[in-house]
Design a protein around this motif. Structure first.
Motif, PDB file in Angstrom:
ATOM      1  N   LEU A  70       0.821  -1.196  -0.057  1.00  0.00           N
ATOM      2  CA  LEU A  70       0.065   0.087   0.118  1.00  0.00           C
ATOM      3  C   LEU A  70       0.826   1.297  -0.088  1.00  0.00           C
ATOM      4  O   LEU A  70       0.363   2.351   0.146  1.00  0.00           O
ATOM      5  CB  LEU A  70      -1.002   0.170   1.133  1.00  0.00           C
ATOM      6  N   ASP A  71       2.139   1.328  -0.189  1.00  0.00           N
ATOM      7  CA  ASP A  71       3.216   2.221  -0.091  1.00  0.00           C
ATOM      8  C   ASP A  71       3.177   3.076   0.948  1.00  0.00           C
ATOM      9  O   ASP A  71       3.207   4.456   1.073  1.00  0.00           O
ATOM     10  CB  ASP A  71       2.747   3.019  -1.523  1.00  0.00           C
ATOM     11  N   ALA A  72       3.016   2.335   2.279  1.00  0.00           N
ATOM     12  CA  ALA A  72       3.106   3.226   3.530  1.00  0.00           C
ATOM     13  C   ALA A  72       4.264   3.877   3.764  1.00  0.00           C
ATOM     14  O   ALA A  72       4.693   4.580   4.724  1.00  0.00           O
ATOM     15  CB  ALA A  72       2.660   2.178   4.749  1.00  0.00           C
ATOM     16  N   ASP A  73       5.662   3.353   3.007  1.00  0.00           N
ATOM     17  CA  ASP A  73       6.848   4.092   3.215  1.00  0.00           C
ATOM     18  C   ASP A  73       6.803   5.361   2.209  1.00  0.00           C
ATOM     19  O   ASP A  73       7.587   6.192   2.513  1.00  0.00           O
ATOM     20  CB  ASP A  73       7.852   3.015   2.795  1.00  0.00           C
ATOM     21  N   GLN A  74       5.697   5.553   1.628  1.00  0.00           N
ATOM     22  CA  GLN A  74       5.666   6.738   0.713  1.00  0.00           C
ATOM     23  C   GLN A  74       4.497   7.812   1.151  1.00  0.00           C
ATOM     24  O   GLN A  74       4.467   9.128   1.046  1.00  0.00           O
ATOM     25  CB  GLN A  74       5.465   6.553  -0.527  1.00  0.00           C
ATOM     26  N   ARG A  75       3.368   7.237   1.870  1.00  0.00           N
ATOM     27  CA  ARG A  75       2.539   8.035   2.192  1.00  0.00           C
ATOM     28  C   ARG A  75       1.769   7.259   3.323  1.00  0.00           C
ATOM     29  O   ARG A  75       1.705   6.057   3.665  1.00  0.00           O
ATOM     30  CB  ARG A  75       1.302   7.958   0.810  1.00  0.00           C
ATOM     31  N   PRO A  76       0.898   7.923   4.208  1.00  0.00           N
ATOM     32  CA  PRO A  76       0.299   7.298   5.351  1.00  0.00           C
ATOM     33  C   PRO A  76      -0.778   6.611   4.891  1.00  0.00           C
ATOM     34  O   PRO A  76      -1.652   6.920   3.949  1.00  0.00           O
ATOM     35  CB  PRO A  76      -0.151   8.346   6.243  1.00  0.00           C
ATOM     36  N   VAL A  77      -1.130   5.395   5.557  1.00  0.00           N
ATOM     37  CA  VAL A  77      -2.146   4.441   5.079  1.00  0.00           C
ATOM     38  C   VAL A  77      -3.223   4.046   6.278  1.00  0.00           C
ATOM     39  O   VAL A  77      -2.780   3.927   7.377  1.00  0.00           O
ATOM     40  CB  VAL A  77      -1.570   3.081   4.826  1.00  0.00           C
ATOM     41  N   PRO A  78      -4.368   4.357   6.024  1.00  0.00           N
ATOM     42  CA  PRO A  78      -5.330   4.105   7.098  1.00  0.00           C
ATOM     43  C   PRO A  78      -5.611   2.587   7.579  1.00  0.00           C
ATOM     44  O   PRO A  78      -5.469   1.698   6.543  1.00  0.00           O
ATOM     45  CB  PRO A  78      -6.658   4.637   6.694  1.00  0.00           C
ATOM     46  N   LEU A  79      -5.756   2.298   8.724  1.00  0.00           N
ATOM     47  CA  LEU A  79      -5.987   0.942   9.094  1.00  0.00           C
ATOM     48  C   LEU A  79      -7.049   0.239   8.245  1.00  0.00           C
ATOM     49  O   LEU A  79      -6.858  -1.223   8.047  1.00  0.00           O
ATOM     50  CB  LEU A  79      -6.269   0.881  10.649  1.00  0.00           C
ATOM     51  N   PRO A  80      -8.067   0.652   8.033  1.00  0.00           N
ATOM     52  CA  PRO A  80      -9.165   0.100   7.234  1.00  0.00           C
ATOM     53  C   PRO A  80      -8.850  -0.422   6.045  1.00  0.00           C
ATOM     54  O   PRO A  80      -8.957  -1.453   5.424  1.00  0.00           O
ATOM     55  CB  PRO A  80     -10.335   1.001   7.104  1.00  0.00           C
ATOM     56  N   LYS A  88     -10.687 -10.887   4.858  1.00  0.00           N
ATOM     57  CA  LYS A  88     -11.530 -11.322   5.786  1.00  0.00           C
ATOM     58  C   LYS A  88     -11.162 -12.247   7.025  1.00  0.00           C
ATOM     59  O   LYS A  88     -11.597 -12.383   7.918  1.00  0.00           O
ATOM     60  CB  LYS A  88     -12.911 -11.844   5.584  1.00  0.00           C
ATOM     61  N   GLU A  89     -10.296 -13.018   6.519  1.00  0.00           N
ATOM     62  CA  GLU A  89      -9.623 -14.215   7.177  1.00  0.00           C
ATOM     63  C   GLU A  89      -8.975 -13.635   8.575  1.00  0.00           C
ATOM     64  O   GLU A  89      -8.421 -14.359   9.598  1.00  0.00           O
ATOM     65  CB  GLU A  89      -8.776 -15.295   6.451  1.00  0.00           C
ATOM     66  N   VAL A  90      -8.522 -12.272   8.415  1.00  0.00           N
ATOM     67  CA  VAL A  90      -7.634 -11.914   9.524  1.00  0.00           C
ATOM     68  C   VAL A  90      -8.517 -11.214  10.296  1.00  0.00           C
ATOM     69  O   VAL A  90      -9.527  -9.999  10.033  1.00  0.00           O
ATOM     70  CB  VAL A  90      -6.599 -10.767   8.893  1.00  0.00           C
ATOM     71  N   LYS A  91      -8.686 -11.306  11.615  1.00  0.00           N
ATOM     72  CA  LYS A  91      -9.681 -10.902  12.404  1.00  0.00           C
ATOM     73  C   LYS A  91      -9.239  -9.272  13.119  1.00  0.00           C
ATOM     74  O   LYS A  91      -7.879  -9.081  13.098  1.00  0.00           O
ATOM     75  CB  LYS A  91     -10.130 -11.644  13.992  1.00  0.00           C
ATOM     76  N   ALA A  92      -9.960  -8.413  13.245  1.00  0.00           N
ATOM     77  CA  ALA A  92      -9.766  -7.139  13.662  1.00  0.00           C
ATOM     78  C   ALA A  92      -8.942  -7.227  14.829  1.00  0.00           C
ATOM     79  O   ALA A  92      -7.911  -6.370  15.013  1.00  0.00           O
ATOM     80  CB  ALA A  92     -11.152  -6.233  13.939  1.00  0.00           C
ATOM     81  N   ARG A  93      -9.231  -7.950  15.918  1.00  0.00           N
ATOM     82  CA  ARG A  93      -8.452  -7.998  17.212  1.00  0.00           C
ATOM     83  C   ARG A  93      -6.978  -8.321  16.749  1.00  0.00           C
ATOM     84  O   ARG A  93      -5.880  -7.574  17.392  1.00  0.00           O
ATOM     85  CB  ARG A  93      -9.070  -8.828  18.207  1.00  0.00           C
ATOM     86  N   GLN A  94      -6.656  -9.466  16.159  1.00  0.00           N
ATOM     87  CA  GLN A  94      -5.165  -9.756  15.675  1.00  0.00           C
ATOM     88  C   GLN A  94      -4.560  -8.736  14.909  1.00  0.00           C
ATOM     89  O   GLN A  94      -3.364  -8.746  15.071  1.00  0.00           O
ATOM     90  CB  GLN A  94      -5.620 -11.093  14.796  1.00  0.00           C
ATOM     91  N   LEU A  95      -5.273  -8.134  13.979  1.00  0.00           N
ATOM     92  CA  LEU A  95      -4.530  -7.079  13.275  1.00  0.00           C
ATOM     93  C   LEU A  95      -4.322  -5.998  13.994  1.00  0.00           C
ATOM     94  O   LEU A  95      -3.074  -5.387  14.011  1.00  0.00           O
ATOM     95  CB  LEU A  95      -5.482  -6.577  12.138  1.00  0.00           C
ATOM     96  N   LYS A  96      -4.880  -5.512  14.845  1.00  0.00           N
ATOM     97  CA  LYS A  96      -4.413  -4.330  16.064  1.00  0.00           C
ATOM     98  C   LYS A  96      -3.211  -4.791  17.044  1.00  0.00           C
ATOM     99  O   LYS A  96      -2.485  -4.049  17.038  1.00  0.00           O
ATOM    100  CB  LYS A  96      -5.844  -3.911  16.860  1.00  0.00           C
ATOM    101  N   GLN A  97      -3.437  -6.080  17.338  1.00  0.00           N
ATOM    102  CA  GLN A  97      -2.214  -6.537  18.162  1.00  0.00           C
ATOM    103  C   GLN A  97      -1.058  -6.709  17.282  1.00  0.00           C
ATOM    104  O   GLN A  97       0.056  -5.993  17.868  1.00  0.00           O
ATOM    105  CB  GLN A  97      -2.584  -8.029  18.790  1.00  0.00           C
ATOM    106  N   ASP A 112      -3.997   5.249  13.727  1.00  0.00           N
ATOM    107  CA  ASP A 112      -4.569   4.197  13.041  1.00  0.00           C
ATOM    108  C   ASP A 112      -5.333   4.606  11.693  1.00  0.00           C
ATOM    109  O   ASP A 112      -5.241   3.934  10.691  1.00  0.00           O
ATOM    110  CB  ASP A 112      -5.765   3.715  13.724  1.00  0.00           C
ATOM    111  N   ASP A 113      -5.311   6.229  11.628  1.00  0.00           N
ATOM    112  CA  ASP A 113      -5.898   6.672  10.292  1.00  0.00           C
ATOM    113  C   ASP A 113      -4.613   7.073   9.375  1.00  0.00           C
ATOM    114  O   ASP A 113      -4.750   7.724   8.389  1.00  0.00           O
ATOM    115  CB  ASP A 113      -6.810   7.789  10.589  1.00  0.00           C
ATOM    116  N   ALA A 114      -3.426   7.054   9.823  1.00  0.00           N
ATOM    117  CA  ALA A 114      -2.238   7.266   9.076  1.00  0.00           C
ATOM    118  C   ALA A 114      -1.104   6.659   9.636  1.00  0.00           C
ATOM    119  O   ALA A 114      -0.096   7.215  10.261  1.00  0.00           O
ATOM    120  CB  ALA A 114      -2.081   8.944   9.312  1.00  0.00           C
ATOM    121  N   LEU A 115      -0.796   5.530   9.196  1.00  0.00           N
ATOM    122  CA  LEU A 115       0.175   4.384   9.422  1.00  0.00           C
ATOM    123  C   LEU A 115       1.216   4.520   8.242  1.00  0.00           C
ATOM    124  O   LEU A 115       1.044   4.585   7.242  1.00  0.00           O
ATOM    125  CB  LEU A 115      -0.227   2.936   9.627  1.00  0.00           C
ATOM    126  N   SER A 116       2.501   4.716   8.989  1.00  0.00           N
ATOM    127  CA  SER A 116       3.742   4.777   8.190  1.00  0.00           C
ATOM    128  C   SER A 116       4.869   3.923   8.543  1.00  0.00           C
ATOM    129  O   SER A 116       5.066   3.399   9.724  1.00  0.00           O
ATOM    130  CB  SER A 116       4.244   6.240   8.178  1.00  0.00           C
TER     131      SER A 116
END
Length: 751
Positions: A70-80, A88-97, A112-116
């Motif tokens: 998603l090019d998070a090394d070039q631009r902030p990426v939101p968690l969604p 869908k196989e990745v649960k939200a809780r596991q992803l946040k951990q 979470d709305d601007a991950l780099s």
């Protein structure tokens, strides 16, 4: 969308977060960063990012790769957006951990709305994140409906990864109407891009379209299952205890064998195949076990290269100390040497890239990372319940590969199999489970491990069973003194839970040569045996005693005496008398210029049974104890990982970094520096500091500590003199002293 910088994000964190970061990535702490900007720059280097990824599991690395897709090394990426790419196989809780874990290692920052992620992640993590090629924005919505089956197959192959392929069709891009091969057609449609004359690449957008509802393929969200079997911990420990005794016995036999006949060191180093096969035959073990015993004995310092004109592998003086130690200490010495062994004995017998055979003790077996990998495998077993055994080494290798896919290299699966085999031979493991002593060795060290092994060893027995065929059965581990006495008069035929000895003419004579008398041997068997003594054993001892010692030898260089002149006459008439240069000087005395040991060996070879005597007439034991060379101190092991500072050191380091931030934000006024040739710099600096102390003003000083690390501090001087600046450190919050010669510049702080 604009995001915060890594440096700003670090400045916003509290001390607890920064201490945890430095604990997880200890390479960041050396040398001490001058401020947060320096720390952020160090975090983002390729080497540091690569090192931080080494202990990440497969799913965490997948999340990091997804961020790079998603090019998070070039631009902030939101968690969604990240969650949508993972599926869908990745649960939200596991992803946040997982995101929290990456943040804790500063491989990810921002809300979470601007991950780099650091730009260096793209080079350090994977050449093709997610197995996808480079992005071609104009292919945001590729059309794949008009393709032929052969074109679909090419796209499917490249979409599965890696996204590049070698083909001669990349030499020239032709119009679609002229394209003949699938590659030419895809290049003409723009669904493949040409990297060079032999290489094509599948664009990221096309790869994602081919993959459909699995943008990153089939994810390994959880670690593979590991089939185990539960055994009683005491059974595992008892089996390991028996193996520890066998290990000590075989190593003792190895030391004794090489004391009498040391093998040569190869010109290229190491031990020859013929020598290894010979010692394996002498020890009655297979070559794999013999090679391991040799490697461990050398690693423990019991055997070393004599380093002479004709170097040999010779036992050291440390071997004598080891031989007199208890079985528990013997085991712990060998087991610790194996645990720290920076070599891979499992490679012995294989061939290198030049088809050369890899021999024991050769330099080609050196692997500095072997102790780390060995511990990682053992720690995985130690994490299971006591007595839990692994059913299949391949399953354990798969679990470890999931937990740290960037570790182990091409030998990763072999390392697991070798460690399980070697660990069992070293009694660290038993039946596929770690022993109690092995677990203590791993966590507490050899001293406590040897104590733990004591509970696993069978209780020593104080008796044996003499059989009519002159065999002696020890129904367990004999008491040390009894074992030594029995080993003197009998030879081991087989070992295990019960040891079988055999008494013969040579073994009885060996006891007599060591100074034992017939009465001593009769008493030994009478007291030690729980079965009646057969007459054949009594006759054997008495008959050997009548023959033994009738001839007495001394040094003249050497002499022989006998109360029976007829026997001396018989000796002089034997052809051996000329070879031994014997000369009669009295009816009952012969002399020789040869050493006494040579004379006695020659007479024994001629069928006589002489004994050596000392000045007092008592029998002497002239058996050669074996060659020895001085023991060599074991080289200190260099840590494979950067050592982690203590909690106090980490907290201090964070305070220094934040002090540097405060100093950097301070506005400077009048400034003086110490030039390279020193000139008038030092006196000008002292003048400025003394003026600041007199006026009660603060100064900003640049200094270098005793380790050469530069730092900047805001100081309110109190005393300047005697080569020292003493003042209140506003950056640090306490009164401190600084040597004036370490101050490189000073500036008044503007009000």
């Amino acid at each position: 969308m604009s995001g915060t910088t890594l440096a700003d994000w670090l400045r916003a964190q509290d001390d607890t977060v920064l201490v945890a970061l430095l604990r997880a990535r200890p390479d960041l702490a050396t040398p001490v960063p001058a401020d947060t900007a320096v720390l952020a720059a160090r975090i983002a280097t390729r080497a540091s990012v690569s090192r931080a990824c080494e202990d990440l599991d497969t799913f965490t690395l997948t999340v990091l790769e997804a961020l790079l897709v998603l090019d998070a090394d070039q631009r902030p990426v939101p968690l969604p957006e990240l969650a949508g790419l993972l599926g869908k196989e990745v649960k939200a809780r596991q992803l946040k951990q997982t995101v929290a874990l990456l943040r804790a290692r500063a491989l990810l920052w921002g809300p979470d709305d601007a991950l780099s992620t650091p730009p260096a992640s793209r080079d350090a993590v994977a050449a093709f994140p997610g197995g996808l090629g480079r992005s071609v924005p104009e292919l945001a919505d590729p059309v794949l409906t008009d393709l032929g089956d052969d074109e679909h197959r090419v796209l499917k192959t490249l979409a599965d990864g890696p996204p590049i392929g070698q083909t001669k069709d990349a030499a020239l891009v032709v119009p679609l109407a002229q394209a003949r091969t699938p590659i030419q057609k895809l290049l003409a449609r723009g669904l493949l891009i040409r990297r060079d004359g032999k290489t094509v690449e599948l664009p990221r957008e096309v790869g994602l379209a081919v993959r459909g509802d699995r943008p990153l393929g089939r994810l390994q969200v959880t670690e593979p299952a590991l089939r185990t079997t539960a055994l009683t911990a005491s059974v595992v420990d008892e089996t390991g205890g028996g193996e520890a005794l066998e290990l000590a016995r075989h190593t003792e036999s190895l030391v004794n064998a090489w004391s009498e006949d040391p093998p040569s060191v190869l010109r290229t180093g190491g031990l020859g195949v013929r020598e290894m096969r010979r010692i394996a035959k002498d020890l009655e073990v297979d070559e794999t076990r013999a090679a391991l015993l040799i490697e461990v004995a050398v690693a423990a310092g019991l055997i070393a290269d004599s380093e002479g004109v004709d170097p040999e592998w010779v036992p050291t003086a440390l071997a004598d100390t080891w031989l007199t130690a208890t079985p528990e200490v013997r085991w712990s010495t060998l087991a610790q040497a194996w645990l720290d062994l920076p070599r891979l004995p499992g490679l012995i017998g294989q061939r290198d890239e030049k088809e050369r055979l890899l021999n024991p003790l050769s330099a080609e077996l050196n692997r500095p990372g072997a102790p780390r990998d060995r511990r990682r495998i053992l720690e995985a077993l130690a994490g299971l319940e006591p007595g839990t055994t692994v059913a299949d080494p391949a399953e354990l290798a798969a679990v470890l590969a999931w937990r740290a896919p960037r570790r182990g290299g091409r030998l990763r699966d072999d390392l697991v199999r070798w460690t399980l085999t070697e660990g069992t031979a070293l009694a660290v493991l038993s039946r596929g489970a770690i022993t109690s002593a092995g677990k203590v060795l791993l966590t507490e060290g050899p001293a406590l491990a040897s104590k733990q092994l004591t509970d696993s060893l069978p209780a020593p027995v104080d008796h044996f069973l003499v059989q009519a065929d002159l065999t002696v059965i020890a129904p367990g581990r004999l008491e040390p003194e009894l074992a030594d006495e029995l080993a003197l008069v009998a030879d081991v035929e087989s070992a295990g839970g019960a040891t079988v000895y055999r008494v013969g003419d040579d073994s009885v004579r060996r006891a007599f040569d060591a100074g034992k008398t017939a009465a001593d041997l009769h008493e030994l068997f009478r007291k030690g045996s729980r079965t009646p003594i057969p007459q054949s054993l009594t006759y054997l001892i008495d008959d050997a005693a009548r023959k033994h010692g009738r001839l007495r030898g001394g040094a003249a260089s050497s002499f022989l005496r006998c109360d029976d002149p007829v026997l001396l006459t018989e000796v002089m008439a034997h052809p051996a008398a000329d070879a031994l240069e014997l000369r009669k000087i009295a009816p009952t005395v012969l002399v020789s210029p040869l050493p006494l040991s040579d004379v006695l060996d020659g007479l024994r070879g001629a069928g006589f049974a002489p004994a050596a005597e000392g000045p007092d007439g008592r029998v002497l034991d002239l058996r050669v104890s074996g060659r020895r060379i001085p023991g060599k101190a074991r080289a200190a092991r260099r840590p494979v990982h950067v050592p982690t500072p203590s909690e106090e050191q980490l907290a201090e380091l964070v305070r220094l970094v934040k002090a540097g931030d405060r100093a950097r934000s301070t506005q400077r006024g009048e400034r003086v520096s110490v030039p390279a040739n020193h000139g008038n710099g030092p006196s000008a600096t002292v003048d400025l500091l003394q003026r600041a102390a007199k006026e009660g003003r603060s100064v900003l000083v640049d200094l270098v500590d005793s380790h050469g690390t530069a730092a900047t501090r805001v100081i309110k001087p109190q005393i300047v003199g005697g080569g020292v600046l003493e003042g209140y450190d506003l950056s640090y919050g306490e009164v401190r002293r600084f040597p004036l010669h370490r101050i490189t510049s000073a500036a008044l702080v503007e009000d």
